[in-house]
Design a protein around this motif. Structure first.
Motif, mmCIF file in Angstrom:
data_model
loop_
_atom_site.group_PDB
_atom_site.id
_atom_site.type_symbol
_atom_site.label_atom_id
_atom_site.label_comp_id
_atom_site.label_asym_id
_atom_site.label_seq_id
_atom_site.Cartn_x
_atom_site.Cartn_y
_atom_site.Cartn_z
ATOM 1 N N PRO A 189 -5.577 -8.629 3.139
ATOM 2 C CA PRO A 189 -4.247 -8.817 3.729
ATOM 3 C C PRO A 189 -3.449 -7.525 3.657
ATOM 4 O O PRO A 189 -3.723 -6.647 2.847
ATOM 5 N N TYR A 190 -2.444 -7.413 4.522
ATOM 6 C CA TYR A 190 -1.542 -6.281 4.449
ATOM 7 C C TYR A 190 -0.119 -6.788 4.589
ATOM 8 O O TYR A 190 0.139 -7.850 5.161
ATOM 9 N N GLU A 191 0.814 -6.023 4.062
ATOM 10 C CA GLU A 191 2.224 -6.434 4.087
ATOM 11 C C GLU A 191 2.943 -5.831 5.292
ATOM 12 O O GLU A 191 2.526 -4.808 5.833
#
Length: 242
Positions: free
Chosen positions: A239-241
């Motif tokens: 995941p990435y923010e």
């Protein structure tokens, strides 16, 4: 582990299971473990692992072992636990990859077996749905949505749970198979870039024992491209923010 193979990881609840040829199955428990340790429960020797519904599947060669219901440490093959062990067809070669979900699949070197849930004391039906084409190695299959994108020994295709459709025929398949170091095909690593809707395939070229090029297939554009001069051990998704 065997240097000609690769580690495979799957999540089962809070358990991260890892398997590789030549090594004991490993487990990391989220929230409590500080390092991977032996899985425990006397699991079978396995090249591969994968979760299908509430069962952990492990495979070595043509032998597929299935844990007891919802218990990754229960390897008592008994109708009471719904754990079992079976042999898959010899003509399609060894098992090379496992994908999960409600109905999973076992990829062989030259075939695909759909694993359909039926319930009962032996809860799964093994149905051979494809012959002659499978997966080239343990990290050659990437799931995205309802589809699985597959790097086979002769090129690339997508599997929708029932049938396959070509992705690289008359485009990149021949170019890729001529460049691939066939003896190191088990080191191929694939992953999906969801943000860019792009499937990435890292592979070793002739003369290289590790992956040194990446092919990229964009689903939206239906186009291929590649990069070279890379040194890649493993592609993975996270995941990435923002």
């Amino acid at each position: 582990a065997d240097p000609d193979w690769a580690w495979v990881f799957t999540q089962f609840g809070n358990n991260i299971i890892a398997a590789a040829r030549g090594a004991a199955a490993q487990r990391y428990i989220l929230g409590s473990s500080s390092a991977f340790a032996d899985l425990g429960g006397s699991p079978p020797t396995a090249d591969l692992c994968g979760r299908i519904r509430q069962w952990l599947f492990m495979a070595s060669g043509r032998t597929v072992s299935v844990s007891g219901f919802n218990d990754v440490t229960d390897w008592t093959f008994d109708t009471a636990t719904q754990g079992f062990q079976t042999e898959i067809s010899q003509e399609a070669g060894i098992a090379t990859a496992i994908i999960g979900g409600e109905n999973g699949a076992i990829f062989q070197e030259r075939g695909i077996i759909r694993v359909a849930f039926t319930g009962g004391v032996v809860p799964f039906l093994f149905d051979e749905v494809e012959g002659g084409r499978g997966a080239a190695g343990p990290n050659c299959v990437t799931q995205f949505g309802r589809n699985a994108y597959v790097a086979a020994e002769d090129g690339f295709y997508v599997y929708n749970g029932l049938e396959t459709s070509p992705l690289g025929a008359s485009r990149v398949d021949e170019w890729w198979t001529e460049r691939l170091n066939y003896g190191a095909r088990a080191r191929i690593s694939t992953a999906f870039d969801a943000r860019r809707k792009t499937w990435l395939i890292a592979y070793p070229t002739q003369g290289s024992a590790i992956c040194n090029e990446i092919l990229a297939y964009n689903i939206a554009d239906n186009r291929w491209t590649y990069t070279d001069d890379e040194q890649i051990a493993l592609l993975f998704e996270m995941p990435y923010e923002g």
